[in-house]
Motif scaffolding. Sequence first.
Motif, PDB file in Angstrom:
ATOM      1  N   THR A  89       0.808  -1.218   0.000  1.00  0.00           N
ATOM      2  CA  THR A  89       0.000   0.000   0.000  1.00  0.00           C
ATOM      3  C   THR A  89       0.847   1.277   0.000  1.00  0.00           C
ATOM      4  O   THR A  89       0.302   2.376   0.076  1.00  0.00           O
ATOM      5  CB  THR A  89      -0.948   0.011   1.210  1.00  0.00           C
ATOM      6  OG1 THR A  89      -0.153  -0.190   2.390  1.00  0.00           O
ATOM      7  CG2 THR A  89      -1.995  -1.085   1.096  1.00  0.00           C
ATOM      8  N   GLY A  90       2.156   1.117  -0.091  1.00  0.00           N
ATOM      9  CA  GLY A  90       3.014   2.302  -0.218  1.00  0.00           C
ATOM     10  C   GLY A  90       2.778   3.033  -1.522  1.00  0.00           C
ATOM     11  O   GLY A  90       3.004   4.237  -1.624  1.00  0.00           O
ATOM     12  N   THR A  91       2.349   2.317  -2.551  1.00  0.00           N
ATOM     13  CA  THR A  91       1.985   2.965  -3.820  1.00  0.00           C
ATOM     14  C   THR A  91       0.617   3.608  -3.642  1.00  0.00           C
ATOM     15  O   THR A  91      -0.377   2.923  -3.411  1.00  0.00           O
ATOM     16  CB  THR A  91       1.946   1.927  -4.971  1.00  0.00           C
ATOM     17  OG1 THR A  91       3.259   1.383  -5.121  1.00  0.00           O
ATOM     18  CG2 THR A  91       1.511   2.577  -6.281  1.00  0.00           C
ATOM     19  N   HIS A  92       0.583   4.927  -3.715  1.00  0.00           N
ATOM     20  CA  HIS A  92      -0.671   5.641  -3.473  1.00  0.00           C
ATOM     21  C   HIS A  92      -1.455   5.847  -4.768  1.00  0.00           C
ATOM     22  O   HIS A  92      -0.873   5.903  -5.846  1.00  0.00           O
ATOM     23  CB  HIS A  92      -0.380   7.003  -2.841  1.00  0.00           C
ATOM     24  CG  HIS A  92       0.145   6.891  -1.447  1.00  0.00           C
ATOM     25  ND1 HIS A  92       0.707   7.948  -0.764  1.00  0.00           N
ATOM     26  CD2 HIS A  92       0.204   5.820  -0.615  1.00  0.00           C
ATOM     27  CE1 HIS A  92       1.083   7.527   0.442  1.00  0.00           C
ATOM     28  NE2 HIS A  92       0.791   6.252   0.552  1.00  0.00           N
ATOM     29  N   VAL A  93      -2.738   5.957  -4.617  1.00  0.00           N
ATOM     30  CA  VAL A  93      -3.624   6.203  -5.755  1.00  0.00           C
ATOM     31  C   VAL A  93      -4.349   7.518  -5.507  1.00  0.00           C
ATOM     32  O   VAL A  93      -5.012   7.689  -4.488  1.00  0.00           O
ATOM     33  CB  VAL A  93      -4.633   5.042  -5.907  1.00  0.00           C
ATOM     34  CG1 VAL A  93      -5.673   5.393  -6.961  1.00  0.00           C
ATOM     35  CG2 VAL A  93      -3.908   3.765  -6.302  1.00  0.00           C
ATOM     36  N   GLY A  94      -4.174   8.448  -6.440  1.00  0.00           N
ATOM     37  CA  GLY A  94      -4.829   9.751  -6.298  1.00  0.00           C
ATOM     38  C   GLY A  94      -5.954   9.894  -7.296  1.00  0.00           C
ATOM     39  O   GLY A  94      -7.110   9.643  -6.995  1.00  0.00           O
ATOM     40  N   CYS A  95      -5.585  10.257  -8.527  1.00  0.00           N
ATOM     41  CA  CYS A  95      -6.603  10.573  -9.535  1.00  0.00           C
ATOM     42  C   CYS A  95      -7.144   9.342 -10.258  1.00  0.00           C
ATOM     43  O   CYS A  95      -8.261   9.356 -10.746  1.00  0.00           O
ATOM     44  CB  CYS A  95      -5.997  11.526 -10.554  1.00  0.00           C
ATOM     45  SG  CYS A  95      -4.641  10.775 -11.509  1.00  0.00           S
ATOM     46  N   GLU A  96      -6.312   8.301 -10.368  1.00  0.00           N
ATOM     47  CA  GLU A  96      -6.644   7.105 -11.163  1.00  0.00           C
ATOM     48  C   GLU A  96      -6.904   7.421 -12.635  1.00  0.00           C
ATOM     49  O   GLU A  96      -7.578   6.677 -13.315  1.00  0.00           O
ATOM     50  CB  GLU A  96      -7.833   6.340 -10.572  1.00  0.00           C
ATOM     51  CG  GLU A  96      -7.457   5.573  -9.324  1.00  0.00           C
ATOM     52  CD  GLU A  96      -8.531   4.592  -8.886  1.00  0.00           C
ATOM     53  OE1 GLU A  96      -8.367   3.406  -9.171  1.00  0.00           O
ATOM     54  OE2 GLU A  96      -9.523   5.035  -8.282  1.00  0.00           O
ATOM     55  N   HIS A  97      -6.371   8.535 -13.094  1.00  0.00           N
ATOM     56  CA  HIS A  97      -6.524   8.913 -14.500  1.00  0.00           C
ATOM     57  C   HIS A  97      -5.200   9.308 -15.138  1.00  0.00           C
ATOM     58  O   HIS A  97      -5.187   9.991 -16.163  1.00  0.00           O
ATOM     59  CB  HIS A  97      -7.504  10.091 -14.628  1.00  0.00           C
ATOM     60  CG  HIS A  97      -8.923   9.693 -14.431  1.00  0.00           C
ATOM     61  ND1 HIS A  97      -9.539   9.732 -13.198  1.00  0.00           N
ATOM     62  CD2 HIS A  97      -9.836   9.224 -15.308  1.00  0.00           C
ATOM     63  CE1 HIS A  97     -10.784   9.306 -13.331  1.00  0.00           C
ATOM     64  NE2 HIS A  97     -10.994   9.001 -14.599  1.00  0.00           N
ATOM     65  N   GLY A  98      -4.086   8.957 -14.502  1.00  0.00           N
ATOM     66  CA  GLY A  98      -2.799   9.266 -15.115  1.00  0.00           C
ATOM     67  C   GLY A  98      -2.353  10.704 -14.995  1.00  0.00           C
ATOM     68  O   GLY A  98      -1.441  11.135 -15.690  1.00  0.00           O
ATOM     69  N   VAL A  99      -2.973  11.466 -14.097  1.00  0.00           N
ATOM     70  CA  VAL A  99      -2.674  12.900 -14.016  1.00  0.00           C
ATOM     71  C   VAL A  99      -1.715  13.251 -12.877  1.00  0.00           C
ATOM     72  O   VAL A  99      -0.805  14.055 -13.056  1.00  0.00           O
ATOM     73  CB  VAL A  99      -3.992  13.706 -13.841  1.00  0.00           C
ATOM     74  CG1 VAL A  99      -3.700  15.194 -13.649  1.00  0.00           C
ATOM     75  CG2 VAL A  99      -4.904  13.495 -15.036  1.00  0.00           C
ATOM     76  N   CYS A 100      -1.887  12.650 -11.715  1.00  0.00           N
ATOM     77  CA  CYS A 100      -1.193  13.151 -10.514  1.00  0.00           C
ATOM     78  C   CYS A 100       0.184  12.537 -10.263  1.00  0.00           C
ATOM     79  O   CYS A 100       1.009  13.121  -9.567  1.00  0.00           O
ATOM     80  CB  CYS A 100      -2.070  12.955  -9.286  1.00  0.00           C
ATOM     81  SG  CYS A 100      -2.207  11.234  -8.736  1.00  0.00           S
ATOM     82  N   GLY A 101       0.439  11.364 -10.772  1.00  0.00           N
ATOM     83  CA  GLY A 101       1.743  10.728 -10.589  1.00  0.00           C
ATOM     84  C   GLY A 101       1.932  10.032  -9.249  1.00  0.00           C
ATOM     85  O   GLY A 101       2.986   9.442  -9.001  1.00  0.00           O
ATOM     86  N   ALA A 102       0.935  10.081  -8.367  1.00  0.00           N
ATOM     87  CA  ALA A 102       1.080   9.466  -7.037  1.00  0.00           C
ATOM     88  C   ALA A 102       1.355   7.967  -7.125  1.00  0.00           C
ATOM     89  O   ALA A 102       2.020   7.393  -6.268  1.00  0.00           O
ATOM     90  CB  ALA A 102      -0.182   9.712  -6.204  1.00  0.00           C
ATOM     91  N   CYS A 103       0.847   7.334  -8.168  1.00  0.00           N
ATOM     92  CA  CYS A 103       0.913   5.869  -8.282  1.00  0.00           C
ATOM     93  C   CYS A 103       2.152   5.374  -9.027  1.00  0.00           C
ATOM     94  O   CYS A 103       2.223   4.213  -9.396  1.00  0.00           O
ATOM     95  CB  CYS A 103      -0.335   5.375  -9.001  1.00  0.00           C
ATOM     96  SG  CYS A 103      -0.359   5.925 -10.728  1.00  0.00           S
TER      97      CYS A 103
END
Length: 164
Positions: free
Chosen positions: A41-55
């Motif tokens: 779960t260290g890989t975070h999910v923000g936008c889920e649309h390829g925009v934020c880079g969190a993942c």
Amino acid sequence: MSAVGTERRTIRVTVNGAVYERDVEARLLLSDFLRHELGLTGTHVGCEHGVCGACTVLLDGEPVRSCLLFAVQVDGHAIETVEGLAPRDGELHPLQRAFWEKHGLQCGYCTPGMLMVLKAFLAEHPDPTEEEIREAISGNLCRCTGYQNIVEAARYAAQLLRSS
Ligand code: FES
Ligand code: FES
């Protein structure tokens, strides 16, 4: 023939040096595979649309957005997540140490993505300029820091990596 979206495939993926074989739905996102199937779960999910880079994770050493890939697409490949950065329990990777010492994070939501994109970047640019660092992280959004301390942390990490 199985219904659309329920087709399953067995995949074999190396994640942080360990090999995992799993039977997954063809439509399962890589981000969900890492978080829910492997518990990373260290890989975070923000936008889920390829925009934020969190993942962002590394796929065969290259940064990719795990919310834009299906798990089946990485069958046979190597993935590195933020959990793979530290050399061993209780120790920090130079990038993690630099973010810690230079206050490169506040809420930390963007941090795993920043660390992974910078890991790949610093491997190819061991002595980057501030402009190059800003360009490297330009696809990773941070709501908290104003970026200045992230840039400073990246420069310090480069210094630590050069002297290690
Ligand atoms: S969650 Fe993947 S880019 Fe935002
Ligand atoms: S530290 Fe909060 S989003 Fe970057």
